[in-house]
Design an enzyme around this catalytic site. Structure first.
Site, PDB file in Angstrom:
ATOM      1  N   HIS A  81       1.191  -1.591  -0.049  1.00 19.30           N
ATOM      2  CA  HIS A  81      -0.187   0.035  -0.124  1.00 19.30           C
ATOM      3  C   HIS A  81       0.753   1.517  -0.244  1.00 19.30           C
ATOM      4  CE1 HIS A  81      -3.639   2.395   1.648  1.00 19.30           C
ATOM      5  NE2 HIS A  81      -2.703   2.881   1.565  1.00 19.30           N
ATOM      6  N   GLU A  82       2.071   0.930   1.186  1.00 18.05           N
ATOM      7  CA  GLU A  82       2.548   2.393   1.389  1.00 18.05           C
ATOM      8  C   GLU A  82       3.729   2.532   0.302  1.00 18.05           C
ATOM      9  OE1 GLU A  82       1.870   4.273   3.466  1.00 18.05           O
ATOM     10  OE2 GLU A  82       0.559   3.123   4.516  1.00 18.05           O
ATOM     11  N   HIS A 140       1.440   4.995  -2.650  1.00 13.97           N
ATOM     12  CA  HIS A 140       1.353   5.966  -2.721  1.00 13.97           C
ATOM     13  C   HIS A 140       2.959   6.482  -3.100  1.00 13.97           C
ATOM     14  CE1 HIS A 140      -1.822   6.995  -0.683  1.00 13.97           C
ATOM     15  NE2 HIS A 140      -1.584   5.672   0.229  1.00 13.97           N
ATOM     16  N   GLU A 194      -5.015   7.750  -3.428  1.00 16.23           N
ATOM     17  CA  GLU A 194      -4.639   6.591  -2.512  1.00 16.23           C
ATOM     18  C   GLU A 194      -5.147   5.328  -3.909  1.00 16.23           C
ATOM     19  OE1 GLU A 194      -5.015   6.708   0.917  1.00 16.23           O
ATOM     20  OE2 GLU A 194      -6.320   4.292   0.900  1.00 16.23           O
TER      21      GLU A 194
END
Lengths: 485, 485
Positions: A253-254, A257, A283
């Protein structure tokens, strides 16, 4: 020097200082000695004060008025500066200070209230925060208070547009939830997973997803986050000895980003365009990395092999069982622990309550009851305690109203992008099955990431997909995936 | 708000921002991703620009003129601000910029010249740096250019005073060196020393010396250093697998610097008094921790036991042999590797060359020959290559003229403090023999460290020792210790 060049030189220094502030925050979360907290608060306040003064420096207004953009890129640069300048100059200094002071205090009160399951102890402070944010919305102008707040996180999007999207999604998600939970969900990984091996695998997976460690680093922190832009974009993750997915999927997820920030056109470095354009678009990148790619059958097939190589026996028999374990759907109260099917229901609940608070339809005193009613309606069972309900998120205590919907906007954008990417890159799953994300990476970089803040949020998505934003691709993807599991 | 209070509030923010700048430098040395260097340079430049603007902000001059100090502490606060304000405002902006630009470039040229043993490649740039620093000295005023530069590092000290101290020391140190080197120096530790165990022992020793890990942390870096003040004072060290003393004594040295900062009266936090008063006084703390305490027979007796516990066989038979190994004197070209006997000879060489460069008695083109002649005279053998001679230190490339003498001033101060501490604390060695530095710590904190920048450098030392500063205690200590070895 032209007004435009003077403005850009000034902004470049402001961006550089903002990077320092961000990294000081990273230091605080990752490795600051505990006893340094009081001094650090003063350091951050001093930095914020410098940044605030620069953001509303009268020269910025003068340069904006005099600047003559030569092309669309320069127009976009000015648009971003103007938005920040207007935002900062419209809010009176004493209101900004009151907000900073109150939300700083409120965070501590919220943490204590949550620990002691005492909603009443938090509500008076929350009412203050809501009141101050309402005053801020009034200062910012516009017909709908809540929309003024949304503008901070998702510029150019109205609550009415979001409501239309969400209202179309909610009944199908509730129905899908019921259908999926009616089926057995038996596959689960089990064992003890050495944290050091988890971190090594997390790094391998991050690099496989295109994260550039020459311009970033991975550390542990209590809450995973991504920080920084340009040439120094860092991520954090965490490990839990009996749940390797916490570390792995937080990392992916990170990385989503971070890759957005790392892949922005280098000519935008430290410029107003040199960062992700909105929370929702940000997101969309973290979600498509984490879910549509990271939790897909092709990639989990590769990941299963890496898990077995690293950990040996992990409690599931084969790649299909591993895929089912990664995508296990289960009841739960907590948004941050929710699966793909239920996550958006958590967000929509918050969005509707926030809108009602700011329209005056809901009082802070009635918030807990409204939360509990809505939770029961969407999830089918009652909230058992406030820390599993209205007190679970930090956001409201720090004044983040209008932020939650960007999580689901991101999911909707990710759904649209995923459909378009699979149309444009037919061999995607063959590559992902080898742990090769290069084709996905290249598509996302070209279509979304490289542009930074060049295009407005909806525009960058619509250009990427070649059509209108709709919740349909996300819903079809979820239904196709989870009904087949 | 009074002018004094307004000034202090402003200074407090400036100090907080300076802490951020320092920690950004720490990050750069310790853990920054390599590819972030270009962006980091812009970030540091932006921060320095903000700090420079604050240091010469016209309001500071107005507040200084209007402030009415209520007591000696407030007088000292104003003295420190005035010194910084005068220093910054006297130097024209374009000169300051030229210095920053040239020294930044010169550092790279020096590093390349050193690597290729090419003095000629460095000299033109060094001449530029000297010329700019001479212009700066002229802007700062005063009769002697070099003294204006000294003021940055050791306020209130003149080159004539330092020369008098150093001239009294040099013949005795040369003689001591000859006598000590004539004796056999056979004890040496040997083996492979696991870096992880070295770091664990370094932490144990740091804590034994009173370093507070709740307000600091220990990391590895290429060059050991101490960074920060107040509630967040970090140190770095390094490990070499065959030489555990590198890690241990670097750590103890940096702990001396760090304890000075950590032990300053907390009411001075982020104020103009909330940091070490000068480089010389700072070095007195690092040196007394490292040498008079850390390399003394009592403490090394305890350390020997810890070494054997941690590493097993270390190549020396007992505590006395370990003490001799720690204090081994040997020929060498490099200042940073020099022992207690010879270190000051390295410094005096540089001090005399610097003075001659700034008085005009020495030209940059003759610097290498002057260095080599002086080295032969004091050490008895010839420099073999420039990287072992005139190109060995980074200091001159970055414009640090006037800095070297503070290392030996620190040693002289440490000698004075050590004599006074042993007079005041008779049981010191009994405690140190148990690894207990508490009595030494308490004395140094009370006499020196707590005061921060309250007293001028010489004043704080003279108050601590109850008499005049003299090289005699250092020389007697060195002669007593090394002739008895």
């Amino acid at each position: 020097m032209s007004a435009y060049d003077a403005l850009m030189a000034f902004q470049r220094q402001t961006s550089a200082l903002a990077e320092v502030a961000g990294r000081t925050g990273w230091d605080q979360e990752v490795l600051m000695p505990e006893g340094a907290a009081d001094q650090r608060a003063e350091e951050m306040a001093a930095l914020e004060s410098v940044l605030h003064a620069r953001r509303c420096d009268p020269r910025v207004g003068e340069w904006l008025a005099a600047a003559e953009p030569a092309d669309d890129v320069q127009k976009a640069m000015l648009r971003e500066v103007k938005r920040s300048y207007d935002r900062t100059t419209k809010v009176p200094g004493d209101l900004a200070e009151a907000l900073a002071r109150t939300t700083s205090r409120a965070q501590g009160i919220w943490a204590k209230a949550r620990a002691s399951e005492d909603v009443a102890a938090f509500l008076p402070t929350l009412a203050e925060v809501v009141d101050l944010r309402r005053q801020e919305a009034a200062a910012l102008g516009g017909e709908i208070a809540y929309d003024a707040l949304l503008e901070d996180y998702e510029p150019g999007t109205s609550s009415a547009e979001i409501a239309e999207l969400f209202d179309a999604m909610r009944p199908r998600l509730v129905a899908l939830r019921d259908q999926v939970l009616a089926k057995p969900q038996s596959d689960q990984v089990s064992g003890r997973f050495d944290p050091a091996i988890q971190m090594a695998l997390a790094q391998e997976v991050a690099v496989a997803f295109g994260y550039d460690l020459n311009h970033g680093r991975i550390d542990k922190a209590v809450h995973p986050f991504s920080s920084g832009s340009g040439l120094d974009v860092r991520i954090t993750t965490r490990t839990s000895e009996d749940d390797p997915f916490n570390c792995l999927y937080s990392t992916i997820h990170e990385v989503g980003h971070a890759c957005y920030e790392q892949n922005i056109d280098r000519t935008y470095l430290l410029s107003p365009l040199g960062r992700g354009v909105s929370m929702g678009v940000h997101e969309s990148q973290s979600r498509i990395y984490e879910n549509q790619i990271g939790r897909g059958a092709a990639f989990t097939g590769w990941l299963y092999g890496r898990m077995v190589d690293r950990f040996g026996e992990i409690g599931v028999a084969d790649a299909p069982a591993f895929y089912r374990a990664v995508n296990r759907v289960h009841n739960g109260y907590i948004r941050t622990e929710a699966d793909e099917v239920q996550y958006n229901l958590h967000v929509m609940l918050r969005f509707d309550l926030e809108r009602a608070l700011f329209s005056g339809d809901l009082q802070v005193s009635d918030l807990e009851a409204a939360w509990n009613d809505r939770f029961k309606a969407d999830f089918g069972y009652a909230v058992d305690k406030p820390s599993n309900g209205v007190l679970q998120d930090v956001h409201w205590s720090v004044g983040l109203f209008g932020y939650f919907p960007t999580y689901s906007l991101g999911n909707v954008y990710a759904g649209c992008l995923n459909a378009a990417m699979r149309r444009d890159v037919p061999d995607l799953d063959a590559a992902l099955g080898q742990g090769d994300t290069a084709p996905a990476k290249a598509w996302l970089k070209e279509k979304v990431q490289q542009h930074g803040a060049l295009y407005a949020p909806r525009e960058v998505i619509e250009r990427a997909i070649g059509g209108d934003i709709s919740p349909e691709p996300l819903l079809s993807y979820l239904e196709d995936k989870f009904l087949a599991l």
